[in-house]
Scaffold this motif. Structure first.
Motif, PDB file in Angstrom:
ATOM      1  N   LYS A   1       0.652  -1.318  -0.104  1.00 53.96           N
ATOM      2  CA  LYS A   1      -0.091   0.010  -0.125  1.00 53.96           C
ATOM      3  C   LYS A   1       0.870   1.270   0.035  1.00 53.96           C
ATOM      4  O   LYS A   1       1.854   1.409   0.853  1.00 53.96           O
ATOM      5  N   THR A   2       0.775   2.440  -1.014  1.00 51.10           N
ATOM      6  CA  THR A   2       1.602   3.278  -1.236  1.00 51.10           C
ATOM      7  C   THR A   2       0.552   4.638  -1.352  1.00 51.10           C
ATOM      8  O   THR A   2      -0.557   4.431  -1.691  1.00 51.10           O
ATOM      9  N   PRO A   3       1.279   5.761  -1.184  1.00 47.39           N
ATOM     10  CA  PRO A   3       0.431   7.197  -1.552  1.00 47.39           C
ATOM     11  C   PRO A   3      -0.076   6.992  -2.744  1.00 47.39           C
ATOM     12  O   PRO A   3      -1.079   7.728  -3.410  1.00 47.39           O
ATOM     13  N   PHE A   4       0.482   6.065  -4.026  1.00 50.56           N
ATOM     14  CA  PHE A   4      -0.016   6.006  -5.199  1.00 50.56           C
ATOM     15  C   PHE A   4      -0.866   5.061  -5.599  1.00 50.56           C
ATOM     16  O   PHE A   4      -1.283   4.604  -6.699  1.00 50.56           O
ATOM     17  N   GLY A   5      -1.383   4.317  -4.724  1.00 52.02           N
ATOM     18  CA  GLY A   5      -2.311   3.207  -4.626  1.00 52.02           C
ATOM     19  C   GLY A   5      -1.555   1.674  -4.209  1.00 52.02           C
ATOM     20  O   GLY A   5      -0.625   1.807  -3.691  1.00 52.02           O
ATOM     21  N   GLU A   6      -2.380   0.583  -4.339  1.00 53.76           N
ATOM     22  CA  GLU A   6      -1.790  -0.557  -4.128  1.00 53.76           C
ATOM     23  C   GLU A   6      -1.173  -1.218  -5.305  1.00 53.76           C
ATOM     24  O   GLU A   6      -1.670  -1.342  -6.165  1.00 53.76           O
TER      25      GLU A   6
ATOM     26  N   SER B   1       0.865   1.222 -13.095  1.00 53.95           N
ATOM     27  CA  SER B   1       0.717   1.991 -11.947  1.00 53.95           C
ATOM     28  C   SER B   1       2.041   2.430 -11.249  1.00 53.95           C
ATOM     29  O   SER B   1       2.234   3.564 -10.751  1.00 53.95           O
TER      30      SER B   1
ATOM     31  N   ALA C   1       3.605   6.283 -11.107  1.00 56.92           N
ATOM     32  CA  ALA C   1       4.264   6.701  -9.752  1.00 56.92           C
ATOM     33  C   ALA C   1       5.771   7.377 -10.127  1.00 56.92           C
ATOM     34  O   ALA C   1       6.090   8.381  -9.686  1.00 56.92           O
TER      35      ALA C   1
ATOM     36  N   ASP D   1       0.020  17.115 -12.778  1.00 53.55           N
ATOM     37  CA  ASP D   1      -0.056  17.020 -11.176  1.00 53.55           C
ATOM     38  C   ASP D   1       1.351  17.059 -10.928  1.00 53.55           C
ATOM     39  O   ASP D   1       1.349  17.723  -9.741  1.00 53.55           O
TER      40      ASP D   1
ATOM     41  N   ILE E   1       2.145  19.830  -7.779  1.00 59.00           N
ATOM     42  CA  ILE E   1       2.420  19.374  -6.327  1.00 59.00           C
ATOM     43  C   ILE E   1       3.967  20.163  -6.459  1.00 59.00           C
ATOM     44  O   ILE E   1       4.378  20.721  -5.284  1.00 59.00           O
TER      45      ILE E   1
END
Length: 480
Positions: free
Chosen positions: A30-35, A50, A54, A284, A288
């Protein structure tokens, strides 16, 4: 002769198994970018895209923070071109001085500026005749220091001829010039003269090939011309960098930073046309990156960014290095902090000397740590005996654009004006609000309701109490 030794006892099977747990990636991460899913350390097909998304996002954010200096000058050149400064022999100037009409990163309202860009690819070796009693700087297109001219340069203010050579130049180097090699073809020229506009117009810029009969220069008053010289904070940022990368030789940037840019498609000789998917990721990344840059400018976490312990007043050149070096390492946060809201790189700015040059301090918050609100009323006491040999000034800036606050053409107060009123103890109480407090008009700068702002204090000719910190600025106070 070989000597046999006795091996160590090594690890037990249990200890080795424990070590492996530190090396392994779980099947579900599990990461800030999804699983991300794996089979015994191998990414599953459905997670690969994915994972690379990232990576592109991380590289894009890093590229933004790394490339802010270059994007700043690309935008500066674009803005100046809209004002007619589209050739090295055209010099823009601000008469009587810079105002809040256009978008420029934190200019002051006390100085008449002159500016243009050299084009060493089109012109080849180029001569600048710096006017006497001037403070002039040349920075390359990646916003790195190339030369000082004038008082801080080798002519010591007497005026002189400077020769700038393009990347890889191996031709004649004639005598009679202060000669500099630039790693980029485009170079930003900043001119400031103590004699104002008449002295500015003594500047001459021409190709070395015309040294026997130099062309005339055209001087354009750009003060009343609306222009935007500040880089973008969305995907457009990377298109600005693409211009720079395509125009300049691969040797203009070190391999590490060039590699960061190349990883997202910004490489010399390669068209930059990301597909819609990668474009969205980079958009994005820019947003950021801009958010991080704003935190570095307005709320830095580096203790060295602050002038005094417990104070919110900050230093634009953290560490006092124009190359942003600290302890032999590049201070990445300091470089982004400076370039996101300021311009001009020269040792003369980073290393102010007692009685010469200028010193700067800024803050974006009040005594309670809150962002400054243009709807409210604030006061700031400038303690008695401000340590400035020449004069001091405070200018107000828009926190979004980092440009002069558009509440008035000249949102500033300066001791040089002769109108700022002192208190009985020699201090000065300044006021910031949408309307002037009664009787305080001489010491007031208007703000804009609903818009935040920040001040920069400039000391021209800073004196010893500034450097030994015996003179300190208090915080801005929000009035009830």
């Amino acid at each position: 002769m070989a000597i046999e030794g006795t091996p160590g006892a090594g690890l037990t099977k249990e200890q080795l198994a424990e070590e492996v747990t530190h090396l392994a990636t779980p099947d579900l991460l599990k990461t800030p970018f999804g699983e991300f899913e794996f089979f015994d350390g191998v990414p599953k097909t459905e997670s690969v895209q994915s994972i690379f998304d990232a990576l592109d996002l991380l590289r894009g954010i890093d590229a933004f923070l790394t490339a802010v200096p270059g994007a700043s000058l690309v935008a500066m050149r674009t803005g100046l071109r809209t004002a007619g400064v589209d050739s090295p022999d055209k010099i823009g100037y601000t008469d009587p001085r810079a105002n809040s009409g256009s978008i420029f990163l934190t200019p002051n309202t006390e100085t008449t500026y002159g500016t243009t860009f050299l084009d060493l690819k089109a012109w080849g070796p180029t001569v600048i005749e710096a006017p006497p009693q001037s403070l002039c700087v040349v920075d390359d297109f990646w916003f790195r220091y190339v030369a000082d001219m004038g008082i801080a340069g080798p002519d010591k203010g007497a005026g002189g001829k400077y020769l700038f050579l393009p990347p890889g130049y191996d031709g004649e180097r004639p005598e009679g010039y202060y000669t500099y090699d630039s790693p980029t073809y485009a170079n930003w020229v900043v001119l400031r003269t103590l004699g104002g506009v008449p002295a500015m117009k003594e500047t001459r810029i021409y190709p070395l090939s015309e040294a026997g009969s130099p062309r005339e220069n055209t001087f354009l008053n750009i003060a009343p011309v609306l222009q935007n010289t500040v880089h973008a904070n969305d995907f457009t940022f990377f298109e600005e960098i693409a211009q720079l990368v395509s125009e300049e030789p691969p040797t203009a940037l070190d391999p590490e930073r060039a590699g960061t840019l190349a990883s997202i498609g910004l490489a010399h000789g390669t068209p930059f046309h990301p597909d819609a998917h990668r474009r969205a990721i980079l958009d994005d990344a820019a947003r950021i990156g801009a958010a991080i840059s704003r935190a570095l400018v307005y709320k830095p976490r580096d203790p060295d960014a602050f002038f005094w312990e417990g104070s919110s007043w900050k230093n634009a050149f953290v560490g006092g290095s124009y190359e942003f070096l600290r302890g032999g390492a590049l201070n990445l946060d300091a470089r982004t902090q400076f370039h996101y809201f300021a311009t001009v790189i020269t040792p003369a700015m980073a290393h102010a000397q007692v009685g010469s040059g200028s010193a700067y301090a800024y803050t974006a918050e009040d005594a309670d740590g809150h962002a400054l609100d243009g709807s409210a009323t604030y006061s700031l006491r400038i303690p008695a005996d401000p340590p400035a040999k020449n004069f001091w000034a405070i200018d107000l800036y828009d926190t979004q654009t980092r440009s002069l606050l558009q509440s008035t053409p000249y949102p500033a107060l300066a001791s040089l004006s002769g109108t700022v009123q002192a208190e009985d103890d020699g201090s000065y109480v300044l006021w910031f609000s949408p309307t002037a407090p009664e009787g305080k008009e001489a010491n007031w700068i208007p703000t804009i309701p609903g818009k935040s702002w920040f001040p920069i204090l400039r000391l021209y000719g800073p004196l010893e109490p500034w450097f030994d910190k015996t003179w300190q600025l208090p915080e801005l106070v929000k009035e009830a």
